[in-house]
Design an enzyme around this catalytic site. Structure first.
Site, PDB file in Angstrom:
ATOM      1  CB  THR A  42      25.397   6.039  63.395  1.00  0.00           C
ATOM      2  OG1 THR A  42      25.159   7.101  62.478  1.00  0.00           O
ATOM      3  CG2 THR A  42      26.805   6.145  63.930  1.00  0.00           C
ATOM      4  CG  HIS A  45      27.885   2.712  59.865  1.00  0.00           C
ATOM      5  ND1 HIS A  45      28.304   2.146  58.685  1.00  0.00           N
ATOM      6  CD2 HIS A  45      27.258   3.867  59.521  1.00  0.00           C
ATOM      7  CE1 HIS A  45      27.921   2.933  57.679  1.00  0.00           C
ATOM      8  NE2 HIS A  45      27.282   3.967  58.155  1.00  0.00           N
TER       9      HIS A  45
HETATM   10  N1  LIG Z   1      25.528  14.318  59.040  1.00  0.00           N
HETATM   11  C1  LIG Z   1      25.057  13.770  60.143  1.00  0.00           C
HETATM   12  O1  LIG Z   1      25.176  14.339  61.224  1.00  0.00           O
HETATM   13  C2  LIG Z   1      24.348  12.467  60.074  1.00  0.00           C
HETATM   14  C3  LIG Z   1      23.391  12.164  61.044  1.00  0.00           C
HETATM   15  C4  LIG Z   1      22.677  10.969  60.925  1.00  0.00           C
HETATM   16  C5  LIG Z   1      22.948  10.104  59.893  1.00  0.00           C
HETATM   17  N2  LIG Z   1      23.932  10.424  58.992  1.00  0.00           N
HETATM   18  C6  LIG Z   1      24.232   9.564  57.849  1.00  0.00           C
HETATM   19  O2  LIG Z   1      23.281   9.860  56.841  1.00  0.00           O
HETATM   20  C7  LIG Z   1      23.088   8.707  56.027  1.00  0.00           C
HETATM   21  C8  LIG Z   1      21.614   8.378  55.923  1.00  0.00           C
HETATM   22  O3  LIG Z   1      21.085   7.959  57.171  1.00  0.00           O
HETATM   23  P1  LIG Z   1      19.823   7.002  57.212  1.00  0.00           P
HETATM   24  O4  LIG Z   1      19.609   6.626  58.633  1.00  0.00           O
HETATM   25  O5  LIG Z   1      18.706   7.610  56.443  1.00  0.00           O
HETATM   26  O6  LIG Z   1      20.471   5.746  56.433  1.00  0.00           O
HETATM   27  P2  LIG Z   1      19.865   4.640  55.486  1.00  0.00           P
HETATM   28  O7  LIG Z   1      20.986   3.720  55.191  1.00  0.00           O
HETATM   29  O8  LIG Z   1      18.610   4.098  56.083  1.00  0.00           O
HETATM   30  O9  LIG Z   1      19.451   5.431  54.144  1.00  0.00           O
HETATM   31  C9  LIG Z   1      20.218   5.519  53.003  1.00  0.00           C
HETATM   32  C10 LIG Z   1      19.284   5.324  51.819  1.00  0.00           C
HETATM   33  O10 LIG Z   1      20.008   5.554  50.609  1.00  0.00           O
HETATM   34  C11 LIG Z   1      19.508   4.679  49.643  1.00  0.00           C
HETATM   35  N3  LIG Z   1      20.512   4.554  48.577  1.00  0.00           N
HETATM   36  C12 LIG Z   1      21.650   3.809  48.566  1.00  0.00           C
HETATM   37  N4  LIG Z   1      22.310   3.994  47.417  1.00  0.00           N
HETATM   38  C13 LIG Z   1      21.592   4.873  46.682  1.00  0.00           C
HETATM   39  C14 LIG Z   1      21.769   5.461  45.413  1.00  0.00           C
HETATM   40  N5  LIG Z   1      22.827   5.192  44.665  1.00  0.00           N
HETATM   41  N6  LIG Z   1      20.831   6.327  44.987  1.00  0.00           N
HETATM   42  C15 LIG Z   1      19.752   6.632  45.748  1.00  0.00           C
HETATM   43  N7  LIG Z   1      19.532   6.100  46.972  1.00  0.00           N
HETATM   44  C16 LIG Z   1      20.447   5.237  47.423  1.00  0.00           C
HETATM   45  C17 LIG Z   1      19.228   3.388  50.393  1.00  0.00           C
HETATM   46  O11 LIG Z   1      18.293   2.593  49.704  1.00  0.00           O
HETATM   47  C18 LIG Z   1      18.702   3.920  51.729  1.00  0.00           C
HETATM   48  O12 LIG Z   1      17.293   3.999  51.753  1.00  0.00           O
HETATM   49  C19 LIG Z   1      23.934   7.597  56.659  1.00  0.00           C
HETATM   50  O13 LIG Z   1      25.191   7.561  56.005  1.00  0.00           O
HETATM   51  C20 LIG Z   1      24.102   8.078  58.082  1.00  0.00           C
HETATM   52  O14 LIG Z   1      25.248   7.511  58.698  1.00  0.00           O
HETATM   53  C21 LIG Z   1      24.608  11.589  59.058  1.00  0.00           C
END
Ligand SMILES: NC(=O)c1ccc[n+]([C@@H]2O[C@H](COP(=O)([O-])OP(=O)(O)OC[C@H]3O[C@@H](n4cnc5c(N)ncnc54)[C@H](O)[C@@H]3O)[C@@H](O)[C@H]2O)c1
Ligand SMILES: [Zn+2]
Length: 353
Positions: A42, A45
């Site tokens: 985030t 972002h």
């Molecule tokens: N729900 C919530 O409260 C909450 C809290 C924290 C983060 N998030 C969100 O969760 C998500 C993950 O967070 P993060 O810090 O681990 O982010 P990140 O961007 O580090 O991890 C995402 C991962 O997905 C992989 N990826 C991308 N496309 C893919 C595909 N088609 N198939 C398989 N893997 C793929 C990427 O290589 C990356 O390692 C983000 O969107 C973040 O904003 C949500």
């Protein structure tokens, strides 16, 4: 007033370090000395400028942290200078329809501290005492900076109501997906992680997880083989990519549950026919509550979640701008921490993962 150092987001792609003033904490507030602050998806972002409508520049970012109490404001009891703490960075209004239904963590007027109000990427940070979560003295503060994302994982595994023996696919093995996989496994689930990055897959394997590469593997076929044609009980969408949504939907068994964790800023195409045909359920999962935080502290302290292995790099506060750029460039990294106090030998640590 005292002057300390802070990281400021001033405009898209622009972070600077500069002086910030701190005043004595008012009633109900506590001044902290942040020790370590994690950079999360985030924050990236925000760095891209995608959240400028919400983030009022100049802004101090940072909501994944550990630190120590410096001083308490009038009326604050139970905390003394030096106490190790983390912060559950949520402030709710206690009066909106969501709060009245008992869902304060997703208050309709939520103040997410570190996004909507000043965060932890600074040497002094004043927060409401009610947001503090105490840490065990024995828990190293760098590991404790991963309590917040671990609380996300605990919440998500709870929302998906994972039961022991269930088969679970986690799509997206970034920090959050990896933590979900570890928590689901600790709950007794059989877990597969689907992740694009070879570096992140390797790290997940080192943590005892089985991984698949969506570019090289036919994930749908592997799921069929693994589950005797049934499909997975639960899929977590943690990639934020449209392709990841399809992988998750296609992996599910009849009556399977798709738990949506990633932030999808744009509407996505989803195969709704599959939802109809297999009677699937979609479960949204956002943030956490205090119980999730307390469970997360315990999981890290008990080494069920080996937080130290997820820390790729620790950088001093004044190197935060280049750390954002490196993460954005997609370097071989999992979690990057900022050392705000600059006291730890950890800040001299080079890339370790
Ligand atoms: N729900 C919530 O409260 C909450 C809290 C924290 C983060 N998030 C969100 O969760 C998500 C993950 O967070 P993060 O810090 O681990 O982010 P990140 O961007 O580090 O991890 C995402 C991962 O997905 C992989 N990826 C991308 N496309 C893919 C595909 N088609 N198939 C398989 N893997 C793929 C990427 O290589 C990356 O390692 C983000 O969107 C973040 O904003 C949500
Ligand atoms: Zn509310």
């Amino acid at each position: 007033m005292a002057t300390t150092l802070a990281v400021l987001y001033t405009a898209a792609r622009t972070l600077t370090t500069g002086p910030a003033e701190t005043a004595p904490p008012g009633p109900g507030l506590v001044e902290l000395a942040p020790a370590y602050v994690g950079i999360c998806g985030t924050d990236l972002h925000i760095f891209h400028g995608d959240m400028d409508a919400r983030v009022k520049a100049p802004a101090v970012l940072g909501h994944e942290m550990s630190g120590r109490v410096v001083r308490t404001g009038p009326g604050v009891e139970g905390y003394a200078p030096g106490d190790p703490v983390t912060v559950m960075p949520l402030r709710w209004d206690d009066s909106c329809p969501a709060c009245r239904r008992g869902h304060r963590h997703i208050c309709q007027n939520l103040d997410f501290i570190g996004i909507d109000s000043p965060g932890a990427m600074q040497q002094r940070w004043t927060v409401p005492a009610a947001t503090l979560v105490r840490l065990p003295d024995s828990l190293p503060l760098d590991q404790a900076a991963l309590v917040e994302p671990t609380a996300v994982a605990v919440h998500d595994v709870g929302r998906a109501a994972i039961r022991s023996g269930e088969r679970v696919v986690v799509v997206g093995g970034g920090p959050v997906g990896t933590l979900i996989a570890l928590v689901a496994k600790a709950t007794g689930a059989d877990v597969r992680v689907v992740e694009l990055s070879a570096h992140r897959r390797r790290l997940a394997e080192q943590l005892g997880l089985t991984t698949w590469d969506p570019d090289a593997d036919d994930v749908a076929k592997l799921v069929q083989q693994w589950t005797d044609d049934a499909g997975a009980d639960v899929a977590f969408e943690v990639s934020g990519a449209e392709a990841g949504v399809a992988t998750a939907v296609d992996a599910l068994a009849v009556r399977g549950r798709l738990c949506l964790v990633a932030i999808h800023p744009r509407p996505r195409q989803v195969n709704l026919h599959r939802f109809f045909w297999r009677e699937l359920t979609l479960i949204g999962a956002r943030l956490y509550d205090r119980a999730d935080f307390e469970t997360a502290v315990r999981l890290i302290a008990d080494h069920v979640v080996p937080a130290e292995k997820l820390i790729s790099k620790i950088v001093p506060l004044n190197e935060t701008p280049s750390a954002f750029e490196a993460l954005e460039a997609g370097g071989d990294m999992m979690k990057v921490l900022i050392d705000c106090a600059g006291e730890s030998p950890e800040s001299a640590k080079a890339d370790v993962a």
